[in-house]
Design a protein around this motif. Structure first.
Motif, PDB file in Angstrom:
ATOM      1  N   MET A   1       0.699  -1.174  -0.106  1.00  0.00           N
ATOM      2  CA  MET A   1       0.031   0.056  -0.101  1.00  0.00           C
ATOM      3  C   MET A   1       1.145   1.144  -0.094  1.00  0.00           C
ATOM      4  N   VAL A   2       0.521   2.241  -0.691  1.00  0.00           N
ATOM      5  CA  VAL A   2       1.404   3.274  -0.972  1.00  0.00           C
ATOM      6  C   VAL A   2       0.637   4.524  -0.117  1.00  0.00           C
ATOM      7  N   CYS A   3       1.708   5.473   0.447  1.00  0.00           N
ATOM      8  CA  CYS A   3       1.152   6.436   1.351  1.00  0.00           C
ATOM      9  C   CYS A   3       0.461   7.496   0.610  1.00  0.00           C
ATOM     10  N   ILE A   4      -0.366   8.300   1.341  1.00  0.00           N
ATOM     11  CA  ILE A   4      -0.999   9.494   0.651  1.00  0.00           C
ATOM     12  C   ILE A   4      -0.124  10.476   0.057  1.00  0.00           C
ATOM     13  N   PRO A   5       1.078  10.949   0.695  1.00  0.00           N
ATOM     14  CA  PRO A   5       2.053  11.744   0.212  1.00  0.00           C
ATOM     15  C   PRO A   5       2.647  11.368  -0.903  1.00  0.00           C
ATOM     16  N   CYS A   6       2.842  10.059  -1.005  1.00  0.00           N
ATOM     17  CA  CYS A   6       3.815   9.586  -2.229  1.00  0.00           C
ATOM     18  C   CYS A   6       2.767   9.506  -3.371  1.00  0.00           C
ATOM     19  N   ILE A   7       1.688   9.635  -3.378  1.00  0.00           N
ATOM     20  CA  ILE A   7       0.452   9.830  -4.610  1.00  0.00           C
ATOM     21  C   ILE A   7       0.331  11.298  -4.880  1.00  0.00           C
ATOM     22  N   VAL A   8      -0.022  12.000  -3.490  1.00  0.00           N
ATOM     23  CA  VAL A   8      -0.297  13.431  -3.897  1.00  0.00           C
ATOM     24  C   VAL A   8       0.518  14.439  -4.478  1.00  0.00           C
ATOM     25  N   ILE A   9       1.986  14.255  -3.725  1.00  0.00           N
ATOM     26  CA  ILE A   9       3.058  15.110  -3.906  1.00  0.00           C
ATOM     27  C   ILE A   9       3.499  15.100  -5.519  1.00  0.00           C
ATOM     28  N   PRO A  10       3.535  13.911  -6.214  1.00  0.00           N
ATOM     29  CA  PRO A  10       3.828  13.953  -7.514  1.00  0.00           C
ATOM     30  C   PRO A  10       2.741  14.465  -8.629  1.00  0.00           C
ATOM     31  N   VAL A  11       1.566  14.013  -8.036  1.00  0.00           N
ATOM     32  CA  VAL A  11       0.419  14.731  -8.820  1.00  0.00           C
ATOM     33  C   VAL A  11       0.479  16.275  -8.910  1.00  0.00           C
ATOM     34  N   LEU A  12       0.675  16.899  -7.664  1.00  0.00           N
ATOM     35  CA  LEU A  12       0.673  18.067  -7.446  1.00  0.00           C
ATOM     36  C   LEU A  12       1.959  19.159  -8.254  1.00  0.00           C
ATOM     37  N   LEU A  13       3.175  18.354  -8.030  1.00  0.00           N
ATOM     38  CA  LEU A  13       4.250  18.797  -8.774  1.00  0.00           C
ATOM     39  C   LEU A  13       3.871  18.761 -10.350  1.00  0.00           C
ATOM     40  N   TRP A  14       3.196  17.630 -10.710  1.00  0.00           N
ATOM     41  CA  TRP A  14       3.240  17.721 -12.455  1.00  0.00           C
ATOM     42  C   TRP A  14       2.145  18.474 -12.730  1.00  0.00           C
ATOM     43  N   ILE A  15       1.107  18.951 -11.931  1.00  0.00           N
ATOM     44  CA  ILE A  15      -0.126  20.152 -12.145  1.00  0.00           C
ATOM     45  C   ILE A  15       0.941  21.278 -12.219  1.00  0.00           C
ATOM     46  N   TYR A  16       1.749  21.591 -11.453  1.00  0.00           N
ATOM     47  CA  TYR A  16       2.267  22.664 -11.359  1.00  0.00           C
ATOM     48  C   TYR A  16       3.258  23.038 -12.563  1.00  0.00           C
ATOM     49  N   LYS A  17       4.123  21.873 -12.872  1.00  0.00           N
ATOM     50  CA  LYS A  17       4.868  21.949 -13.816  1.00  0.00           C
ATOM     51  C   LYS A  17       4.369  22.196 -15.422  1.00  0.00           C
ATOM     52  N   LYS A  18       3.308  21.487 -15.499  1.00  0.00           N
ATOM     53  CA  LYS A  18       2.479  21.650 -16.610  1.00  0.00           C
ATOM     54  C   LYS A  18       1.512  22.898 -16.630  1.00  0.00           C
ATOM     55  N   PHE A  19       0.752  23.163 -15.865  1.00  0.00           N
ATOM     56  CA  PHE A  19      -0.004  24.286 -16.016  1.00  0.00           C
ATOM     57  C   PHE A  19       0.160  25.554 -15.263  1.00  0.00           C
ATOM     58  N   LEU A  20       0.825  25.530 -14.082  1.00  0.00           N
ATOM     59  CA  LEU A  20       1.154  26.815 -13.379  1.00  0.00           C
ATOM     60  C   LEU A  20       2.365  27.563 -13.728  1.00  0.00           C
ATOM     61  N   GLU A  21       3.409  26.758 -13.786  1.00  0.00           N
ATOM     62  CA  GLU A  21       4.676  27.487 -13.997  1.00  0.00           C
ATOM     63  C   GLU A  21       4.876  28.315 -15.202  1.00  0.00           C
ATOM     64  N   PRO A  22       4.225  28.067 -16.254  1.00  0.00           N
ATOM     65  CA  PRO A  22       4.331  28.984 -17.344  1.00  0.00           C
ATOM     66  C   PRO A  22       3.897  30.249 -17.089  1.00  0.00           C
ATOM     67  N   TYR A  23       2.929  30.236 -16.131  1.00  0.00           N
ATOM     68  CA  TYR A  23       2.324  31.497 -15.625  1.00  0.00           C
ATOM     69  C   TYR A  23       3.046  32.198 -14.458  1.00  0.00           C
ATOM     70  N   ILE A  24       3.441  31.497 -13.671  1.00  0.00           N
ATOM     71  CA  ILE A  24       4.100  31.899 -12.411  1.00  0.00           C
ATOM     72  C   ILE A  24       5.267  32.203 -12.504  1.00  0.00           C
ATOM     73  N   TYR A  25       6.326  31.522 -13.331  1.00  0.00           N
ATOM     74  CA  TYR A  25       7.625  31.702 -13.513  1.00  0.00           C
ATOM     75  C   TYR A  25       8.094  32.970 -13.796  1.00  0.00           C
ATOM     76  N   PRO A  26       7.332  33.415 -15.124  1.00  0.00           N
ATOM     77  CA  PRO A  26       7.965  34.798 -15.293  1.00  0.00           C
ATOM     78  C   PRO A  26       7.511  35.914 -14.397  1.00  0.00           C
ATOM     79  N   LEU A  27       6.714  35.548 -13.388  1.00  0.00           N
ATOM     80  CA  LEU A  27       6.266  36.729 -12.472  1.00  0.00           C
ATOM     81  C   LEU A  27       7.526  36.510 -11.317  1.00  0.00           C
ATOM     82  N   ILE A  28       8.006  35.328 -10.892  1.00  0.00           N
ATOM     83  CA  ILE A  28       8.964  35.495  -9.730  1.00  0.00           C
ATOM     84  C   ILE A  28      10.372  35.324 -10.248  1.00  0.00           C
ATOM     85  N   SER A  29      10.838  34.987 -11.652  1.00  0.00           N
ATOM     86  CA  SER A  29      12.050  34.916 -11.888  1.00  0.00           C
ATOM     87  C   SER A  29      12.951  36.091 -11.862  1.00  0.00           C
ATOM     88  N   PRO A  30      12.491  37.458 -11.731  1.00  0.00           N
ATOM     89  CA  PRO A  30      13.306  38.533 -11.380  1.00  0.00           C
ATOM     90  C   PRO A  30      13.517  38.697  -9.986  1.00  0.00           C
TER      91      PRO A  30
END
Length: 76
Positions: A1-30
């Motif tokens: 059986m896999v613990c909940i963080p082992c499933i949730v954290i990779p999914v949240l990271l994938w969502i961030y990389k795929k959908f949120l980072e293109p919009y957030i990165y230009p704002l925080i890069s400076p």
């Protein structure tokens, strides 16, 4: 059986990389570039530093294809 963080954290990271980072990165890069400046890599004057030579190995230290050292042990 896999613990909940082992499933949730990779999914949240994938969502961030795929959908949120293109919009957030230009704002925080400076701000990130001010806090964490890049430094040039400096080469040392000693070119042999860190190089180790072994017989029968290639650059990565892996055994080479071909004849290895001949041992002086007697064969039965």
């Amino acid at each position: 059986m896999v613990c909940i963080p082992c499933i949730v954290i990779p999914v949240l990271l994938w969502i961030y990389k795929k959908f949120l980072e293109p919009y957030i990165y230009p704002l925080i890069s400076p701000f990130v570039s001010r806090i964490w400046p890049r430094k040039a890599v400096q080469e040392s004057n000693d070119k042999n530093q860190g190089k180790i030579h072994y017989k029968g190995t290639d650059i990565n230290g892996l055994p080479t294809k071909g004849p290895a050292e001949i041992s002086d042990k007697k064969k039965d």
